[in-house]
Design a protein around this motif. Structure first.
Motif, PDB file in Angstrom:
ATOM      1  N   VAL A  43      -0.091   4.273  -1.385  1.00 36.44           N
ATOM      2  CA  VAL A  43       0.761   4.945  -0.400  1.00 36.44           C
ATOM      3  C   VAL A  43       0.737   6.432  -0.723  1.00 36.44           C
ATOM      4  O   VAL A  43       1.190   6.848  -1.780  1.00 36.44           O
ATOM      5  CB  VAL A  43       2.207   4.410  -0.436  1.00 36.44           C
ATOM      6  N   ILE A  44       0.173   7.207   0.177  1.00 37.62           N
ATOM      7  CA  ILE A  44       0.097   8.659  -0.015  1.00 37.62           C
ATOM      8  C   ILE A  44       1.368   9.321   0.501  1.00 37.62           C
ATOM      9  O   ILE A  44       1.882  10.273  -0.086  1.00 37.62           O
ATOM     10  CB  ILE A  44      -1.139   9.230   0.711  1.00 37.62           C
ATOM     11  N   ARG A  45       1.890   8.800   1.621  1.00 41.09           N
ATOM     12  CA  ARG A  45       3.067   9.392   2.262  1.00 41.09           C
ATOM     13  C   ARG A  45       3.808   8.289   2.995  1.00 41.09           C
ATOM     14  O   ARG A  45       3.205   7.449   3.642  1.00 41.09           O
ATOM     15  CB  ARG A  45       2.602  10.470   3.242  1.00 41.09           C
ATOM     16  N   LEU A  46       5.133   8.300   2.873  1.00 42.12           N
ATOM     17  CA  LEU A  46       5.984   7.349   3.582  1.00 42.12           C
ATOM     18  C   LEU A  46       7.302   8.052   3.871  1.00 42.12           C
ATOM     19  O   LEU A  46       8.082   8.320   2.963  1.00 42.12           O
ATOM     20  CB  LEU A  46       6.213   6.095   2.728  1.00 42.12           C
ATOM     21  N   ILE A  47       7.508   8.396   5.148  1.00 39.58           N
ATOM     22  CA  ILE A  47       8.715   9.152   5.512  1.00 39.58           C
ATOM     23  C   ILE A  47       9.363   8.583   6.772  1.00 39.58           C
ATOM     24  O   ILE A  47       8.691   8.000   7.618  1.00 39.58           O
ATOM     25  CB  ILE A  47       8.425  10.653   5.740  1.00 39.58           C
ATOM     26  N   GLU A  78       6.583   7.239   9.436  1.00 42.43           N
ATOM     27  CA  GLU A  78       5.193   7.675   9.294  1.00 42.43           C
ATOM     28  C   GLU A  78       4.722   7.391   7.883  1.00 42.43           C
ATOM     29  O   GLU A  78       5.483   7.555   6.926  1.00 42.43           O
ATOM     30  CB  GLU A  78       5.074   9.167   9.595  1.00 42.43           C
ATOM     31  N   TYR A  79       3.470   6.970   7.768  1.00 39.39           N
ATOM     32  CA  TYR A  79       2.915   6.731   6.445  1.00 39.39           C
ATOM     33  C   TYR A  79       1.409   6.936   6.454  1.00 39.39           C
ATOM     34  O   TYR A  79       0.759   6.810   7.483  1.00 39.39           O
ATOM     35  CB  TYR A  79       3.274   5.340   5.914  1.00 39.39           C
ATOM     36  N   ASP A  80       0.895   7.296   5.281  1.00 36.33           N
ATOM     37  CA  ASP A  80      -0.539   7.407   5.035  1.00 36.33           C
ATOM     38  C   ASP A  80      -0.856   6.434   3.914  1.00 36.33           C
ATOM     39  O   ASP A  80      -0.166   6.407   2.886  1.00 36.33           O
ATOM     40  CB  ASP A  80      -0.934   8.823   4.607  1.00 36.33           C
TER      41      ASP A  80
END
Length: 131
Positions: A43-47, A78-80
């Motif tokens: 998980v690079i980004r999870l907002i 949102e997530y990457d």
């Protein structure tokens, strides 16, 4: 009459379970995080994004939409995610299997030089307004 009320309550409960509570939004974050670990994804980004109030559209009546009551809220997340594509599909499947109304608003998947993928995703969930 009692039977009809019971039937309507069952229909209401079935429809209302599609909406999320604040706790269920938090549980979605956990699901994404744990599923990523289980499926060897990073998980690079999870907002949590914005929350958008959805109102009934005034039929060109000159009414200010902001004065109309809120029908429901769209909550954006949102997530990457980075990893192997088949593993990413397993994560998507886990999200899709939830008994909530979840819409994949945006999904962009790119291949990296290491032959993995990075998926940038924006989903929305729906929440009922407090009455």
């Amino acid at each position: 009459l009692v039977k009809k009320v019971e039937e309507l309550e069952m229909v209401r409960e079935e429809k209302f379970k599609l909406f999320v509570s604040e706790q269920e939004v938090e549980e979605l974050y956990q699901l994404i995080s744990f599923s990523a670990i289980r499926n060897q994804l990073k998980v690079i980004r999870l907002i949590r994004g914005d929350e958008e109030a959805i109102r009934e559209s005034p039929a060109s009546s000159g009414v200010d939409p902001a004065t109309l009551p809120v029908d429901y809220y769209k909550i954006f997340v949102e997530y990457d995610i980075e990893g192997k594509f088949p593993n990413y599909l397993k994560l998507k499947e886990e999200i899709a299997e939830l008994d909530k109304l979840i819409v994949f608003e945006k999904e962009e998947v790119k291949t990296t030089a290491e032959r993995t993928i990075v998926a940038s995703v924006k989903i929305s969930l729906v929440r009922m307004p407090a009455r």
